[in-house]
Design a protein around this motif. Structure first.
Motif, PDB file in Angstrom:
ATOM      1  N   PRO A  24      -3.080  -0.356  -2.437  1.00 19.58           N
ATOM      2  CA  PRO A  24      -2.798  -0.462  -1.147  1.00 19.58           C
ATOM      3  C   PRO A  24      -3.146   0.122   0.138  1.00 19.58           C
ATOM      4  O   PRO A  24      -2.847   2.017  -0.367  1.00 19.58           O
ATOM      5  CB  PRO A  24      -0.839  -0.852  -0.585  1.00 19.58           C
ATOM      6  N   GLU A 155       5.641   4.334  -2.909  1.00 19.07           N
ATOM      7  CA  GLU A 155       4.674   2.417  -3.882  1.00 19.07           C
ATOM      8  C   GLU A 155       5.833   1.525  -4.357  1.00 19.07           C
ATOM      9  O   GLU A 155       6.676   2.750  -5.244  1.00 19.07           O
ATOM     10  CB  GLU A 155       4.341   2.697  -4.269  1.00 19.07           C
ATOM     11  N   ASP A 157       7.291  -1.972  -5.712  1.00 18.93           N
ATOM     12  CA  ASP A 157       6.326  -3.748  -6.012  1.00 18.93           C
ATOM     13  C   ASP A 157       5.337  -3.228  -5.898  1.00 18.93           C
ATOM     14  O   ASP A 157       4.987  -4.509  -4.992  1.00 18.93           O
ATOM     15  CB  ASP A 157       7.867  -4.556  -5.374  1.00 18.93           C
ATOM     16  N   ARG A 159       3.734  -1.881  -3.112  1.00 19.82           N
ATOM     17  CA  ARG A 159       3.827  -2.416  -1.759  1.00 19.82           C
ATOM     18  C   ARG A 159       3.695  -0.579  -1.561  1.00 19.82           C
ATOM     19  O   ARG A 159       4.937   0.005  -1.657  1.00 19.82           O
ATOM     20  CB  ARG A 159       4.062  -3.270  -1.191  1.00 19.82           C
ATOM     21  N   LYS A 160       3.096  -0.234  -0.204  1.00 20.31           N
ATOM     22  CA  LYS A 160       3.334   0.689   0.611  1.00 20.31           C
ATOM     23  C   LYS A 160       4.149   1.086   1.119  1.00 20.31           C
ATOM     24  O   LYS A 160       4.512  -0.348   2.091  1.00 20.31           O
ATOM     25  CB  LYS A 160       1.947   1.125   0.958  1.00 20.31           C
ATOM     26  N   ASP A 179       9.123  -1.990   4.095  1.00 20.61           N
ATOM     27  CA  ASP A 179       7.517  -2.404   3.745  1.00 20.61           C
ATOM     28  C   ASP A 179       6.481  -2.235   5.063  1.00 20.61           C
ATOM     29  O   ASP A 179       6.742  -2.564   6.317  1.00 20.61           O
ATOM     30  CB  ASP A 179       7.096  -3.986   3.912  1.00 20.61           C
ATOM     31  N   SER A 180       5.060  -1.120   4.544  1.00 22.38           N
ATOM     32  CA  SER A 180       5.217  -0.846   5.858  1.00 22.38           C
ATOM     33  C   SER A 180       3.845  -1.894   6.290  1.00 22.38           C
ATOM     34  O   SER A 180       2.737  -1.836   7.758  1.00 22.38           O
ATOM     35  CB  SER A 180       3.742  -0.065   4.823  1.00 22.38           C
ATOM     36  N   GLU A 181       4.177  -2.945   5.558  1.00 24.85           N
ATOM     37  CA  GLU A 181       2.928  -4.467   6.475  1.00 24.85           C
ATOM     38  C   GLU A 181       4.640  -5.386   7.230  1.00 24.85           C
ATOM     39  O   GLU A 181       4.152  -6.196   8.173  1.00 24.85           O
ATOM     40  CB  GLU A 181       2.156  -5.191   5.119  1.00 24.85           C
ATOM     41  N   THR A 182       5.483  -6.021   6.488  1.00 28.47           N
ATOM     42  CA  THR A 182       6.250  -6.620   6.930  1.00 28.47           C
ATOM     43  C   THR A 182       7.001  -5.968   7.631  1.00 28.47           C
ATOM     44  O   THR A 182       7.387  -6.726   8.749  1.00 28.47           O
ATOM     45  CB  THR A 182       6.699  -7.617   5.856  1.00 28.47           C
ATOM     46  N   ARG A 207      14.050  -8.793  -2.008  1.00 28.54           N
ATOM     47  CA  ARG A 207      13.063 -10.054  -2.378  1.00 28.54           C
ATOM     48  C   ARG A 207      12.813 -11.149  -1.213  1.00 28.54           C
ATOM     49  O   ARG A 207      14.439 -11.774  -1.074  1.00 28.54           O
ATOM     50  CB  ARG A 207      12.206 -10.263  -3.493  1.00 28.54           C
TER      51      ARG A 207
END
Length: 285
Positions: A24, A155, A157, A159-160, A179-182, A207
Motif C-alpha cells: 500500500p 502492515e 492484513d 494494509r498500512k 488503519d491508515s485509510e479507514t 474485522r
C-alpha cells in the motif's frame, strides 16, 4: 465492548497472515493525537460513545476444528468496567463476572451438579481493572489517564496501519494499530492474562465493521498469541450476531453469584438468539 470480548477467550495462537498484494501507499504523516481524533470520528464520535452506558453482545465462537459446533455466548457490559460473559459449550454453561473490583469464574460441577465458583486471581483482577470495556482506551484517552505515543507504521492484513503504544494509568502497556485509510482499530496487543503464558503477548484482530446506532462495531474478532507462546493452532473466531446499545442492566447482574446458582432474569434478547440462562466478555477473552 470488543476490548473485553476478545480478552474473554483463552488458549488461542497466532492469527492469520497478511494478504498477498502490492504494498500500500505510504500513509499521511500525522501525530498520535491526530490519528486518535480520526479514529474516534470513524468509530462514531466522542459524543456518540459518551452516551453509551451499557451494551450487550450476542454471538458465537467458531473453533479451530471446523466440525465442532459453534458455542453461543452473551456478553453484558456496564460502565465503568463491569462485565458478565457467559458461554454455552455442549449444553454446559461457563461464566466470567467482574463487578469493577472483584471477579468470579463459574464452571459446571462434575460431582454434585450445579456450578463451582472460583474467585479471580490477583492478576486477573488487575487485568480486568485495566480494561475500558465499553469504548476502549482511545476514546477520551486523556481523561482516562492513558498516555499515547506513535511508534511507526506497520502492515496488518495487507494494509498500512499506524502503531500506537499506550501506557495505562496502572502502568500497564498496550499497543493499538489504526488503519491508515479507514482509521478504525484493526489490531490490539496486550499481555496474556493466563499464568501459563505470562510472558506472551496476545494479539486481537478486528474485522468486518458494521454500524450499530451510529457506532462502528466489528462483527469478527480473532485472538491469538503474538510472541512467547507455542504456535501451531488455528485461531478461534468470535462472531458477533447482534449488539444492543444501552439496554437496562442492573448491577446485580455483575454481583458475586451464589452456589447453587439459579437462572436470573436479564435483558430480553429477543429474536432468534440461542437461549442462554442468565452472561465478553473481556475486546480478549
Amino acid at each position: 465492548m470488543r476490548w473485553f470480548a476478545a480478552a474473554a477467550l483463552a488458549g488461542i495462537v497466532t492469527a492469520v497472515a497478511a494478504a498477498v498484494g502490492p504494498p500500500p501507499a505510504a500513509p499521511p504523516a500525522l501525530t498520535a493525537a491526530e490519528i486518535i481524533d480520526k479514529n474516534i470520528a470513524a468509530r462514531g464520535g466522542l459524543e456518540g460513545w459518551s452516551k453509551v452506558q451499557t451494551m450487550v453482545w450476542m454471538g458465537h465462537i467458531e473453533g479451530a476444528n471446523a466440525s465442532a459446533p459453534a458455542m453461543p455466548f452473551v456478553l453484558e457490559l456496564k460502565r465503568p468496567n463491569m462485565t458478565h460473559f457467559e458461554i454455552m459449550s455442549l449444553k454446559e454453561k461457563y461464566s466470567r463476572i467482574f463487578d469493577g473490583s472483584r471477579g468470579w469464574k463459574l464452571r459446571p460441577n462434575r460431582n454434585g451438579g450445579g456450578q463451582d465458583v472460583q474467585a479471580f486471581s490477583p492478576d486477573e483482577v488487575n487485568f480486568s481493572r485495566d480494561e475500558f470495556v465499553i469504548d476502549g482506551p482511545l476514546v477520551d484517552y486523556q481523561a482516562k489517564g492513558v498516555a499515547v505515543n506513535l511508534d511507526g507504521v506497520d502492515e496488518v492484513d495487507g494494509r498500512k496501519a499506524y502503531r500506537l503504544s499506550l501506557k495505562l494509568p496502572s502502568g500497564a502497556a498496550r499497543r493499538v494499530w489504526i488503519d491508515s485509510e479507514t482509521y478504525l482499530d484493526i489490531r490490539y496487543d496486550r499481555p496474556s492474562s493466563n499464568p501459563l503464558t505470562r510472558n506472551a503477548a496476545v494479539s486481537v484482530y478486528y474485522r468486518n465493521y458494521t454500524t450499530v446506532d451510529g457506532l462502528q462495531i466489528p462483527l469478527s474478532i480473532e485472538r491469538g498469541a503474538a510472541t512467547g507462546a507455542a504456535a501451531g493452532n488455528a485461531p478461534e473466531k468470535l462472531r458477533i450476531d447482534r449488539v444492543l446499545v444501552n439496554p437496562p442492566l442492573e448491577d446485580r447482574a455483575f454481583a458475586k453469584p451464589g452456589v447453587p446458582r439459579k437462572q436470573r432474569a436479564t435483558v430480553n434478547l429477543g429474536g432468534d438468539v440461542p437461549p442462554i440462562p442468565r452472561v465478553p466478555g473481556g475486546p480478549s477473552r
